[in-house]
Write a protein that holds these residues in place. Structure first.
Motif, short mmCIF file in Angstrom:
data_model
loop_
_atom_site.label_atom_id
_atom_site.label_comp_id
_atom_site.label_asym_id
_atom_site.label_seq_id
_atom_site.Cartn_x
_atom_site.Cartn_y
_atom_site.Cartn_z
N TYR A 21 0.82 -1.23 0.00
CA TYR A 21 0.00 0.00 0.00
C TYR A 21 0.85 1.27 0.00
CZ TYR A 21 -3.82 3.08 1.66
OH TYR A 21 -4.74 4.08 1.81
N LEU A 26 0.81 5.36 -5.15
CA LEU A 26 -0.32 5.74 -4.28
C LEU A 26 0.03 6.92 -3.37
CD1 LEU A 26 -1.61 2.19 -3.23
CD2 LEU A 26 -2.79 3.80 -4.71
N ARG A 27 1.01 7.73 -3.77
CA ARG A 27 1.46 8.78 -2.85
C ARG A 27 0.42 9.88 -2.64
NH1 ARG A 27 4.26 9.26 -7.61
NH2 ARG A 27 4.45 11.30 -8.59
N PHE A 29 -2.22 9.48 -1.13
CA PHE A 29 -2.69 9.32 0.25
C PHE A 29 -1.83 10.18 1.19
CE2 PHE A 29 -4.43 5.10 -1.23
CZ PHE A 29 -5.77 5.39 -0.99
N TRP A 216 0.21 2.70 -13.26
CA TRP A 216 -1.24 2.69 -12.97
C TRP A 216 -1.66 1.34 -12.39
CZ3 TRP A 216 -5.71 4.46 -11.63
CH2 TRP A 216 -6.89 3.75 -11.93
N GLU A 218 -0.03 -0.39 -10.43
CA GLU A 218 0.29 -0.36 -8.99
C GLU A 218 -0.84 0.30 -8.20
OE1 GLU A 218 4.13 1.11 -7.81
OE2 GLU A 218 5.04 0.28 -9.61
N VAL A 219 -1.48 1.32 -8.80
CA VAL A 219 -2.62 1.97 -8.12
C VAL A 219 -3.74 0.94 -7.92
CG1 VAL A 219 -4.38 3.79 -8.29
CG2 VAL A 219 -2.04 4.23 -9.07
N ASN A 222 -2.41 -2.30 -5.56
CA ASN A 222 -1.92 -2.09 -4.19
C ASN A 222 -2.94 -1.46 -3.26
OD1 ASN A 222 0.41 -3.09 -5.26
ND2 ASN A 222 1.48 -1.14 -5.35
N ALA A 223 -4.18 -1.28 -3.72
CA ALA A 223 -5.20 -0.68 -2.84
C ALA A 223 -6.57 -1.29 -3.15
CB ALA A 223 -5.19 0.84 -2.99
#
Ligand SMILES: C[S@@+](CC[C@H](N)C(=O)[O-])C[C@H]1O[C@@H](n2cnc3c(N)ncnc32)[C@H](O)[C@@H]1O
Length: 277
Positions: A21, A26-27, A29, A216, A218-219, A222-223
């Motif tokens: 995550y 995803l930075r 967040f 993308w 990974e987005v 990972n969530a």
């Protein structure tokens, strides 16, 4: 799926993605959490409840601003909390504690905290107003309650293509739960329905350019999006990934792949007469 099964699915999804995550893709967040200390305008000695704390990104953004205070961070997923605790230990912050808890049934006394935060959490439950009222019940009268939600249009065409492909693979692709609180009006309504006073919404852009289509992925992987494609076996997943990344690649610009993320940060105040929730 009933509410209990939904929670199990959410918990399993976040347990599965926990170790992935905190990734560069995803930075947003972190960008959103960095805005919180100014929103709360801490004096430094407050006790803050952080609900749906995940891997501790908001908790760790707030804790350094509370030199005489504490953050109590709760989440449904032990996997996410384990990551949070490890990060907290590594950063040397001694004022954050983590507890596994369902945000709809938190075992704290009413009015136990000076303030509460919930970033990207409330929209995971069916009954959002009741949940926010329950969170507010844990805050002393006059204390602040803050939520962060995605603004409508976040993730742009990338998410639209993803959801269309999920549907094409015969998997359930319901409208994202966060769309229920994706406008200023919806957030004001939610705060009012939860009995919170003086709701104010601030809108911020926290998006950026991704390097390429793999970034993308990974987005997605990972969530929360990951839960939608969890039923695919290895071969179908590989095919899904290849087809989806090919369609997403067509959106590449000379500078990168735009990831549009807007957030709405809503602040309300616990009134003196709010009933227990
Ligand atoms: C998108 S993450 C956000 C995490 C963190 N607040 C952040 O900003 O990075 C959503 C989190 O909500 C948690 N969550 C979902 N439903 C929950 C519930 N009923 N009770 C507690 N946590 C829940 C998930 O386990 C997950 O860690």
């Amino acid at each position: 799926m009933n509410e209990q099964e939904r929670k199990q699915h959410i918990k399993a999804t976040f347990d599965a993605v926990a170790a992935r995550y905190d990734c560069d893709a995803l930075r947003f967040f972190e960008h959103a959490a960095a805005l919180l200390p100014e929103v709360f305008d801490f004096e430094g000695g407050e006790s803050v409840l952080d609900v749906a704390a995940g891997t501790g990104i908001p908790a760790l953004a707030m804790a350094p601003h509370l030199p005489r205070g504490t953050v109590t961070a709760v989440d449904l997923s032990e996997g996410m909390l384990a990551q949070a605790a490890a990060k907290c230990h590594a950063s040397g912050l001694g004022n954050v504690v983590f507890q596994q808890m369902d945000m709809t049934a938190m075992a704290f006394q009413d009015a136990a905290f000076d303030a509460a935060n919930c970033s990207f959490g409330v929209f995971f439950v069916e009954e959002m107003a009741g949940t926010l009222r329950h969170i507010a019940a844990k805050v002393r009268p006059g204390g602040k309650v803050v939520t962060t939600h995605f603004r409508a249009g976040s993730f742009g065409p990338l998410a639209e293509l993803f959801l269309r492909r999920v549907d094409a693979y015969g998997l359930p692709a319901p409208p994202p739960g966060w769309l229920r609180v994706a406008s200023e009006e919806q957030n004001i309504e939610l705060f009012e329905a939860a009995g919170l006073a003086q709701p104010q919404v601030a809108s911020h852009d926290v998006g950026y350019l991704l390097d390429d289509a793999a970034h993308w992925w990974e987005v997605i992987w990972n969530a929360g999006f990951c839960g939608l494609i969890a039923p695919l076996d290895e071969n179908r997943l590989a095919r899904f990934r290849q087809e989806h990344l090919a369609e997403v690649s067509e959106l590449m610009t000379a500078d990168g792949l735009p990831l549009d993320i807007g957030v709405l940060i809503t602040k309300g105040v616990k009134p003196r007469q709010l009933e227990n929730g």
